[in-house]
Design a protein around this motif. Structure first.
Motif, PDB file in Angstrom:
ATOM      1  N   GLN A  46       1.010  -1.768  -0.030  1.00  0.00           N
ATOM      2  CA  GLN A  46      -0.083  -0.095   0.184  1.00  0.00           C
ATOM      3  C   GLN A  46       0.944   0.927   0.078  1.00  0.00           C
ATOM      4  O   GLN A  46       0.700   2.310  -0.540  1.00  0.00           O
ATOM      5  N   ARG A  47       1.789   1.410   0.907  1.00  0.00           N
ATOM      6  CA  ARG A  47       2.764   2.748   0.913  1.00  0.00           C
ATOM      7  C   ARG A  47       2.906   2.578  -0.556  1.00  0.00           C
ATOM      8  O   ARG A  47       4.064   3.685  -1.005  1.00  0.00           O
ATOM      9  N   THR A  48       4.098   1.427  -0.264  1.00  0.00           N
ATOM     10  CA  THR A  48       5.278   1.450  -2.201  1.00  0.00           C
ATOM     11  C   THR A  48       4.317   2.615  -3.158  1.00  0.00           C
ATOM     12  O   THR A  48       4.616   2.703  -3.812  1.00  0.00           O
ATOM     13  N   TRP A  49       3.132   1.479  -3.557  1.00  0.00           N
ATOM     14  CA  TRP A  49       2.566   1.580  -4.434  1.00  0.00           C
ATOM     15  C   TRP A  49       1.508   3.191  -4.412  1.00  0.00           C
ATOM     16  O   TRP A  49       1.782   4.048  -5.455  1.00  0.00           O
ATOM     17  N   VAL A  50       1.275   3.343  -3.090  1.00  0.00           N
ATOM     18  CA  VAL A  50       1.097   5.193  -2.985  1.00  0.00           C
ATOM     19  C   VAL A  50       1.982   6.284  -3.537  1.00  0.00           C
ATOM     20  O   VAL A  50       2.301   6.875  -4.093  1.00  0.00           O
ATOM     21  N   LEU A  63       4.429  -4.906  -9.410  1.00  0.00           N
ATOM     22  CA  LEU A  63       4.450  -6.785  -9.269  1.00  0.00           C
ATOM     23  C   LEU A  63       5.543  -7.139  -9.127  1.00  0.00           C
ATOM     24  O   LEU A  63       5.845  -7.811  -8.413  1.00  0.00           O
ATOM     25  N   GLU A  64       6.798  -6.574 -10.475  1.00  0.00           N
ATOM     26  CA  GLU A  64       7.879  -6.934  -9.807  1.00  0.00           C
ATOM     27  C   GLU A  64       8.347  -6.531  -9.149  1.00  0.00           C
ATOM     28  O   GLU A  64       8.841  -7.468  -8.294  1.00  0.00           O
ATOM     29  N   GLU A  65       8.294  -5.467  -8.634  1.00  0.00           N
ATOM     30  CA  GLU A  65       8.666  -4.985  -7.124  1.00  0.00           C
ATOM     31  C   GLU A  65       9.039  -5.791  -6.178  1.00  0.00           C
ATOM     32  O   GLU A  65       9.422  -5.983  -5.003  1.00  0.00           O
ATOM     33  N   ALA A  66       7.189  -5.529  -6.163  1.00  0.00           N
ATOM     34  CA  ALA A  66       6.651  -6.042  -5.085  1.00  0.00           C
ATOM     35  C   ALA A  66       6.664  -7.731  -4.673  1.00  0.00           C
ATOM     36  O   ALA A  66       6.935  -8.083  -3.750  1.00  0.00           O
ATOM     37  N   PHE A  67       6.621  -8.445  -6.127  1.00  0.00           N
ATOM     38  CA  PHE A  67       7.418 -10.087  -5.806  1.00  0.00           C
ATOM     39  C   PHE A  67       8.637  -9.991  -5.524  1.00  0.00           C
ATOM     40  O   PHE A  67       9.054 -11.139  -4.276  1.00  0.00           O
ATOM     41  N   GLY A  68       9.403  -9.234  -5.430  1.00  0.00           N
ATOM     42  CA  GLY A  68      11.276  -8.821  -5.984  1.00  0.00           C
ATOM     43  C   GLY A  68      11.148  -8.769  -3.909  1.00  0.00           C
ATOM     44  O   GLY A  68      12.184  -9.646  -3.808  1.00  0.00           O
ATOM     45  N   HIS A  69      10.023  -7.834  -3.454  1.00  0.00           N
ATOM     46  CA  HIS A  69      10.274  -7.702  -2.386  1.00  0.00           C
ATOM     47  C   HIS A  69      10.287  -8.464  -1.216  1.00  0.00           C
ATOM     48  O   HIS A  69      10.798  -8.613  -0.584  1.00  0.00           O
ATOM     49  N   LEU A 126      -5.293  -2.152  -3.456  1.00  0.00           N
ATOM     50  CA  LEU A 126      -6.455  -1.707  -3.553  1.00  0.00           C
ATOM     51  C   LEU A 126      -6.750  -0.749  -2.453  1.00  0.00           C
ATOM     52  O   LEU A 126      -7.940   0.244  -2.599  1.00  0.00           O
ATOM     53  N   HIS A 127      -6.419  -1.102  -1.322  1.00  0.00           N
ATOM     54  CA  HIS A 127      -6.297  -0.598  -0.203  1.00  0.00           C
ATOM     55  C   HIS A 127      -6.023   0.997  -0.223  1.00  0.00           C
ATOM     56  O   HIS A 127      -6.091   2.386   0.341  1.00  0.00           O
ATOM     57  N   SER A 128      -4.751   1.465  -1.275  1.00  0.00           N
ATOM     58  CA  SER A 128      -3.932   2.418  -1.451  1.00  0.00           C
ATOM     59  C   SER A 128      -5.620   3.693  -1.730  1.00  0.00           C
ATOM     60  O   SER A 128      -5.371   5.001  -1.573  1.00  0.00           O
ATOM     61  N   GLU A 129      -6.231   3.495  -2.433  1.00  0.00           N
ATOM     62  CA  GLU A 129      -6.949   3.934  -2.658  1.00  0.00           C
ATOM     63  C   GLU A 129      -7.137   5.147  -3.987  1.00  0.00           C
ATOM     64  O   GLU A 129      -6.824   6.237  -3.655  1.00  0.00           O
ATOM     65  N   THR A 130      -5.916   4.721  -4.475  1.00  0.00           N
ATOM     66  CA  THR A 130      -5.531   6.038  -5.755  1.00  0.00           C
ATOM     67  C   THR A 130      -5.954   5.804  -7.067  1.00  0.00           C
ATOM     68  O   THR A 130      -6.903   6.856  -7.359  1.00  0.00           O
ATOM     69  N   ALA A 131      -5.840   4.471  -7.542  1.00  0.00           N
ATOM     70  CA  ALA A 131      -6.601   4.221  -9.005  1.00  0.00           C
ATOM     71  C   ALA A 131      -7.622   4.253  -8.663  1.00  0.00           C
ATOM     72  O   ALA A 131      -7.779   3.062  -7.743  1.00  0.00           O
ATOM     73  N   PRO A 132      -8.469   4.057  -9.775  1.00  0.00           N
ATOM     74  CA  PRO A 132     -10.116   3.817  -9.738  1.00  0.00           C
ATOM     75  C   PRO A 132     -10.035   1.811  -9.731  1.00  0.00           C
ATOM     76  O   PRO A 132      -9.070   1.632 -10.990  1.00  0.00           O
ATOM     77  N   THR A 133     -10.305   1.139  -9.117  1.00  0.00           N
ATOM     78  CA  THR A 133     -10.444   0.111  -8.656  1.00  0.00           C
ATOM     79  C   THR A 133     -10.721  -0.722  -9.658  1.00  0.00           C
ATOM     80  O   THR A 133     -10.438  -1.384 -10.405  1.00  0.00           O
ATOM     81  N   ASP A 134     -11.921  -0.093 -10.728  1.00  0.00           N
ATOM     82  CA  ASP A 134     -12.309  -0.657 -12.080  1.00  0.00           C
ATOM     83  C   ASP A 134     -11.214  -0.323 -13.227  1.00  0.00           C
ATOM     84  O   ASP A 134     -10.416  -1.777 -13.798  1.00  0.00           O
ATOM     85  N   GLU A 135     -10.085   0.264 -12.880  1.00  0.00           N
ATOM     86  CA  GLU A 135      -9.127   0.593 -14.032  1.00  0.00           C
ATOM     87  C   GLU A 135      -7.938  -0.368 -14.188  1.00  0.00           C
ATOM     88  O   GLU A 135      -7.221  -0.949 -14.194  1.00  0.00           O
TER      89      GLU A 135
END
Length: 97
Positions: free
Chosen positions: A24-28, A48-54, A78-87
């Motif tokens: 969540q924090r990294t995505w934001v 996702l590549e970064e997250a799975f590497g982490h 999804l809980h970061s509420e940054t990008a629209p969920t549908d997108e």
């Protein structure tokens, strides 16, 4: 009057919870707020590549199934509420199809 905590509730898996918070924090931090649907896919792939590497670098996550790791990462996004969920869901579907 306060209620006593329920002893039947299960506690969340702390290692997966920490991964969710990290995601969540990294995505934001990576989100620029201007990304439109066509640019969502490459942004999500890179993240996702970064997250799975982490996740794979964390010894406490080594015994966790990939599905649980992916679920924690996506829940964080999804809980970061940054990008629209549908997108986000459309980009994820395109990536995984």
């Amino acid at each position: 009057m306060t209620l006593a905590p329920s002893t039947t509730d299960t506690l969340p898996d702390q290692t997966l919870w920490k991964l969710k918070v990290w995601a969540q924090r990294t995505w934001v931090a990576r989100w620029d707020g201007e990304t439109k649907a066509p640019q969502m896919e490459p942004l999500l792939i890179a993240f996702l590549e970064e997250a799975f590497g982490h996740a794979h670098a964390q010894p406490e996550l080594q015994d966790k199934p990939t599905a649980q790791i992916a679920e924690a990462i996506m829940a964080g996004i999804l809980h970061s509420e940054t990008a629209p969920t549908d997108e986000l869901q459309a980009a994820l579907h395109k990536i995984t199809s």
